[in-house]
Write a protein that holds these residues in place. Structure first.
Motif, PDB file in Angstrom:
ATOM      1  N   LYS A 121       2.951  12.412  -8.865  1.00 19.26           N
ATOM      2  CA  LYS A 121       4.380  12.095  -8.937  1.00 19.26           C
ATOM      3  C   LYS A 121       4.856  11.397  -7.671  1.00 19.26           C
ATOM      4  O   LYS A 121       5.750  10.552  -7.717  1.00 19.26           O
ATOM      5  N   GLY A 122       4.244  11.742  -6.539  1.00 21.17           N
ATOM      6  CA  GLY A 122       4.589  11.059  -5.292  1.00 21.17           C
ATOM      7  C   GLY A 122       4.250   9.579  -5.362  1.00 21.17           C
ATOM      8  O   GLY A 122       5.023   8.728  -4.922  1.00 21.17           O
ATOM      9  N   ASN A 123       3.094   9.266  -5.923  1.00 19.21           N
ATOM     10  CA  ASN A 123       2.725   7.859  -6.108  1.00 19.21           C
ATOM     11  C   ASN A 123       3.662   7.160  -7.077  1.00 19.21           C
ATOM     12  O   ASN A 123       4.087   6.028  -6.831  1.00 19.21           O
ATOM     13  N   ASN A 124       4.008   7.817  -8.177  1.00 18.99           N
ATOM     14  CA  ASN A 124       4.958   7.221  -9.124  1.00 18.99           C
ATOM     15  C   ASN A 124       6.316   6.996  -8.473  1.00 18.99           C
ATOM     16  O   ASN A 124       6.968   5.979  -8.721  1.00 18.99           O
ATOM     17  N   PHE A 125       6.742   7.929  -7.639  1.00 18.63           N
ATOM     18  CA  PHE A 125       7.994   7.787  -6.888  1.00 18.63           C
ATOM     19  C   PHE A 125       7.921   6.518  -6.027  1.00 18.63           C
ATOM     20  O   PHE A 125       8.857   5.719  -6.001  1.00 18.63           O
TER      21      PHE A 125
ATOM     22  N   SER B 244      -1.101  15.240   9.489  1.00 18.80           N
ATOM     23  CA  SER B 244      -1.187  15.172  10.951  1.00 18.80           C
ATOM     24  C   SER B 244      -1.007  13.743  11.462  1.00 18.80           C
ATOM     25  O   SER B 244      -1.345  12.773  10.785  1.00 18.80           O
ATOM     26  N   GLN B 245      -0.488  13.642  12.655  1.00 17.53           N
ATOM     27  CA  GLN B 245      -0.243  12.353  13.288  1.00 17.53           C
ATOM     28  C   GLN B 245      -1.530  11.536  13.401  1.00 17.53           C
ATOM     29  O   GLN B 245      -1.533  10.342  13.136  1.00 17.53           O
ATOM     30  N   LYS B 246      -2.631  12.170  13.780  1.00 20.18           N
ATOM     31  CA  LYS B 246      -3.899  11.449  13.931  1.00 20.18           C
ATOM     32  C   LYS B 246      -4.347  10.830  12.615  1.00 20.18           C
ATOM     33  O   LYS B 246      -4.775   9.674  12.574  1.00 20.18           O
ATOM     34  N   VAL B 247      -4.247  11.581  11.536  1.00 22.61           N
ATOM     35  CA  VAL B 247      -4.661  11.063  10.232  1.00 22.61           C
ATOM     36  C   VAL B 247      -3.792   9.874   9.839  1.00 22.61           C
ATOM     37  O   VAL B 247      -4.294   8.841   9.380  1.00 22.61           O
ATOM     38  N   ILE B 248      -2.491  10.003  10.024  1.00 20.94           N
ATOM     39  CA  ILE B 248      -1.564   8.908   9.693  1.00 20.94           C
ATOM     40  C   ILE B 248      -1.886   7.670  10.512  1.00 20.94           C
ATOM     41  O   ILE B 248      -1.990   6.562   9.970  1.00 20.94           O
TER      42      ILE B 248
ATOM     43  N   VAL C 221       0.867  -1.178   0.000  1.00 23.54           N
ATOM     44  CA  VAL C 221       0.000   0.000   0.000  1.00 23.54           C
ATOM     45  C   VAL C 221       0.903   1.227   0.000  1.00 23.54           C
ATOM     46  O   VAL C 221       1.790   1.349   0.845  1.00 23.54           O
ATOM     47  N   ILE C 222       0.696   2.120  -0.959  1.00 19.08           N
ATOM     48  CA  ILE C 222       1.446   3.369  -1.015  1.00 19.08           C
ATOM     49  C   ILE C 222       0.563   4.490  -0.492  1.00 19.08           C
ATOM     50  O   ILE C 222      -0.568   4.657  -0.947  1.00 19.08           O
TER      51      ILE C 222
ATOM     52  N   LEU D 123      -1.451  -0.962  -4.062  1.00 24.36           N
ATOM     53  CA  LEU D 123      -2.703  -0.252  -3.829  1.00 24.36           C
ATOM     54  C   LEU D 123      -2.351   1.169  -3.428  1.00 24.36           C
ATOM     55  O   LEU D 123      -1.548   1.377  -2.522  1.00 24.36           O
ATOM     56  N   ILE D 124      -2.903   2.142  -4.121  1.00 22.47           N
ATOM     57  CA  ILE D 124      -2.696   3.551  -3.809  1.00 22.47           C
ATOM     58  C   ILE D 124      -3.779   3.972  -2.821  1.00 22.47           C
ATOM     59  O   ILE D 124      -4.966   3.785  -3.084  1.00 22.47           O
ATOM     60  N   LEU D 125      -3.370   4.514  -1.676  1.00 15.65           N
ATOM     61  CA  LEU D 125      -4.326   4.883  -0.630  1.00 15.65           C
ATOM     62  C   LEU D 125      -4.078   6.312  -0.183  1.00 15.65           C
ATOM     63  O   LEU D 125      -2.950   6.686   0.167  1.00 15.65           O
ATOM     64  N   ASN D 126      -5.126   7.120  -0.216  1.00 13.12           N
ATOM     65  CA  ASN D 126      -5.047   8.481   0.303  1.00 13.12           C
ATOM     66  C   ASN D 126      -5.199   8.391   1.820  1.00 13.12           C
ATOM     67  O   ASN D 126      -6.098   7.718   2.300  1.00 13.12           O
ATOM     68  N   PRO D 127      -4.341   9.045   2.602  1.00 11.47           N
ATOM     69  CA  PRO D 127      -4.380   8.867   4.057  1.00 11.47           C
ATOM     70  C   PRO D 127      -5.636   9.377   4.729  1.00 11.47           C
ATOM     71  O   PRO D 127      -5.969   8.972   5.837  1.00 11.47           O
ATOM     72  N   ASP D 128      -6.360  10.285   4.099  1.00 10.70           N
ATOM     73  CA  ASP D 128      -7.549  10.815   4.760  1.00 10.70           C
ATOM     74  C   ASP D 128      -8.795  10.336   4.059  1.00 10.70           C
ATOM     75  O   ASP D 128      -9.880  10.619   4.346  1.00 10.70           O
TER      76      ASP D 128
END
Length: 89
Positions: free
Chosen positions: A69-73, A17-21, A9-10, A84-89
């Motif tokens: 580009k962050g996902n490609n990185f 924020s720490q809570k979201v992570i 999972v990327i 799997l690409i996952l948005n943290p929020d």
């Protein structure tokens, strides 16, 4: 997919924020590889995340590449068969 170990999972972040992570990581099985791509020079929650989630690796891009580009990185650093690409929020 043979097992969850075949999946990475990327999660692309930018001073998130720490809570979201933590909420995001707690929703993922510890059997799944997770790669956090931090779009900056340092990941401020690294010690906490690494101590609680042994399945997580963190890479800092050194600059804000943006979400795509962050996902490609991150994809370029994955060694599993599935991503799997996952948005943290």
């Amino acid at each position: 997919m043979k097992s969850l170990k075949d999946l990475t999972v990327i999660i692309v972040t930018y001073n998130t924020s720490q809570k979201v992570i933590l909420d995001c990581l707690n929703s993922i099985s510890k059997d799944v590889n997770v790669l956090i791509v931090e779009n900056s020079h340092s990941f401020i929650n690294e010690n906490l995340v690494m101590s609680k989630f042994p399945n997580v690796n963190i890479i800092c891009t050194g600059e804000n590449l943006g979400y795509g580009k962050g996902n490609n990185f991150g994809i370029n650093h994955v060694k599993t068969d599935y991503i799997l690409i996952l948005n943290p929020d």
